[in-house]
Write a protein that holds these residues in place. Structure first.
Motif, mmCIF file in Angstrom:
data_model
loop_
_atom_site.group_PDB
_atom_site.id
_atom_site.type_symbol
_atom_site.label_atom_id
_atom_site.label_comp_id
_atom_site.label_asym_id
_atom_site.label_seq_id
_atom_site.Cartn_x
_atom_site.Cartn_y
_atom_site.Cartn_z
ATOM 1 N N THR A 58 28.729 37.992 42.378
ATOM 2 C CA THR A 58 30.071 38.458 42.072
ATOM 3 C C THR A 58 30.016 39.805 41.374
ATOM 4 O O THR A 58 28.932 40.366 41.143
ATOM 5 N N ASP A 75 32.677 42.862 36.753
ATOM 6 C CA ASP A 75 33.954 42.901 36.043
ATOM 7 C C ASP A 75 34.025 41.828 34.948
ATOM 8 O O ASP A 75 33.724 40.661 35.190
ATOM 9 N N ARG A 90 36.454 40.364 33.695
ATOM 10 C CA ARG A 90 37.477 39.337 33.890
ATOM 11 C C ARG A 90 37.002 38.192 34.774
ATOM 12 O O ARG A 90 37.702 37.182 34.921
ATOM 13 N N VAL A 91 35.838 38.349 35.363
ATOM 14 C CA VAL A 91 35.294 37.342 36.282
ATOM 15 C C VAL A 91 34.145 36.607 35.587
ATOM 16 O O VAL A 91 33.084 37.187 35.359
ATOM 17 N N ILE A 141 35.156 29.823 35.985
ATOM 18 C CA ILE A 141 35.862 29.572 37.243
ATOM 19 C C ILE A 141 35.421 28.257 37.876
ATOM 20 O O ILE A 141 36.238 27.486 38.374
ATOM 21 N N HIS A 166 37.175 39.680 43.880
ATOM 22 C CA HIS A 166 38.295 39.391 42.980
ATOM 23 C C HIS A 166 39.404 40.425 43.130
ATOM 24 O O HIS A 166 39.170 41.562 43.555
ATOM 25 N N CYS A 180 40.060 44.822 42.022
ATOM 26 C CA CYS A 180 38.660 45.251 41.909
ATOM 27 C C CYS A 180 38.570 46.781 41.924
ATOM 28 O O CYS A 180 39.012 47.424 42.878
ATOM 29 N N ASP A 230 46.639 44.343 44.080
ATOM 30 C CA ASP A 230 45.621 43.295 44.034
ATOM 31 C C ASP A 230 44.553 43.464 45.105
ATOM 32 O O ASP A 230 43.489 42.866 45.022
ATOM 33 N N TYR A 262 38.950 35.495 44.178
ATOM 34 C CA TYR A 262 39.474 35.025 42.898
ATOM 35 C C TYR A 262 40.564 35.963 42.401
ATOM 36 O O TYR A 262 40.358 37.184 42.353
ATOM 37 N N GLU A 263 41.709 35.402 42.037
ATOM 38 C CA GLU A 263 42.795 36.197 41.468
ATOM 39 C C GLU A 263 42.675 36.186 39.950
ATOM 40 O O GLU A 263 42.838 35.137 39.313
ATOM 41 N N VAL A 264 42.417 37.353 39.381
ATOM 42 C CA VAL A 264 42.171 37.408 37.936
ATOM 43 C C VAL A 264 43.430 37.111 37.133
ATOM 44 O O VAL A 264 43.347 36.691 35.968
ATOM 45 N N HIS A 265 44.604 37.305 37.735
ATOM 46 C CA HIS A 265 45.856 37.141 36.999
ATOM 47 C C HIS A 265 46.465 35.750 37.151
ATOM 48 O O HIS A 265 47.399 35.406 36.424
#
Length: 202
Positions: free
Chosen positions: A37, A40, A42-43, A48, A98, A101, A141, A179-182
């Motif tokens: 991955t 970032d 946020r990931v 997850i 994600h 990105c 996104d 993967y949606e970080v929000h």
């Protein structure tokens, strides 16, 4: 930074409360999954997936890029993949892109990266072509380009000798996730669904 330091200082107390589980790590590791991955912040793969220590072998790169395999030019990313597949014997490899990105955004929008020459070089030499821009009106996104990019990394992986051998034996599976970080939502590539971005719920 101080919060991180404080948590690091107290972590041994947590380990002591789960001594048997952590003591088993003295004898080695046996993860089932290589999780590729983005770097970032946020990931967080373990967050997850709910994975416990020892369950995921991780490779994190800018843009979750899997570089092309070149036997004459070994790299850390290549070594990590080969070690996971040949030595640890992982049974699955997940490439997880994600939303929002920065690396894929730079490719899609054709950003000027002259101030970050190492980043520019990494994207120029390591990223496959399907998501390249410029497309300044792409949604924030970047779902479609990120999903295409994740699938392209699977093709890169299939060219690695160790991966190709295990796929031929039927002892390894490849997966592309988004993967949606929000929102925290995770979807997976479904090759048989058709369309440009055949992703659906896990």
């Amino acid at each position: 930074m101080q919060t991180l330091i404080d948590n690091a200082r107290s972590f041994a107390t947590h380990v002591a409360e789960h001594a048997d589980a952590f003591r088993a790590f003295e004898s080695g590791q046996s993860p089932d999954v290589l999780f590729v991955t983005c770097s970032d912040s946020r990931v967080i793969p373990s967050l997850i997936t709910g994975a416990r220590p020892g369950e995921l072998f991780e490779l994190r790169t800018a843009g979750n890029i899997v570089p092309e395999y070149h036997s004459g030019h070994p790299a850390g990313e290549t070594a990590t993949i080969e070690y996971a597949v040949r030595v640890l014997g992982v049974r699955d490899i997940v490439v997880c892109g994600h939303s929002h990105c920065g690396a894929v955004s730079a490719l899609v929008r054709g950003d000027d990266l002259s101030a970050a020459p190492a980043v520019r070089g990494w994207l120029d030499h390591a990223a496959p072509d399907p998501v390249r821009g410029p497309a300044p009106d792409a949604p924030a996104d970047l779902a479609g380009p990120v999903q295409q990019h994740a699938v392209a990394q699977l093709e890169r992986l299939r060219a690695y000798p160790c991966v190709r051998e295990r796929l031929g034996e039927g002892s390894l599976s490849l997966h592309a996730w988004y993967y949606e970080v929000h929102t925290g939502a995770v979807s997976a590539h479904r090759p048989g669904r058709g369309g440009r971005a055949p992703f659906g719920p896990l």
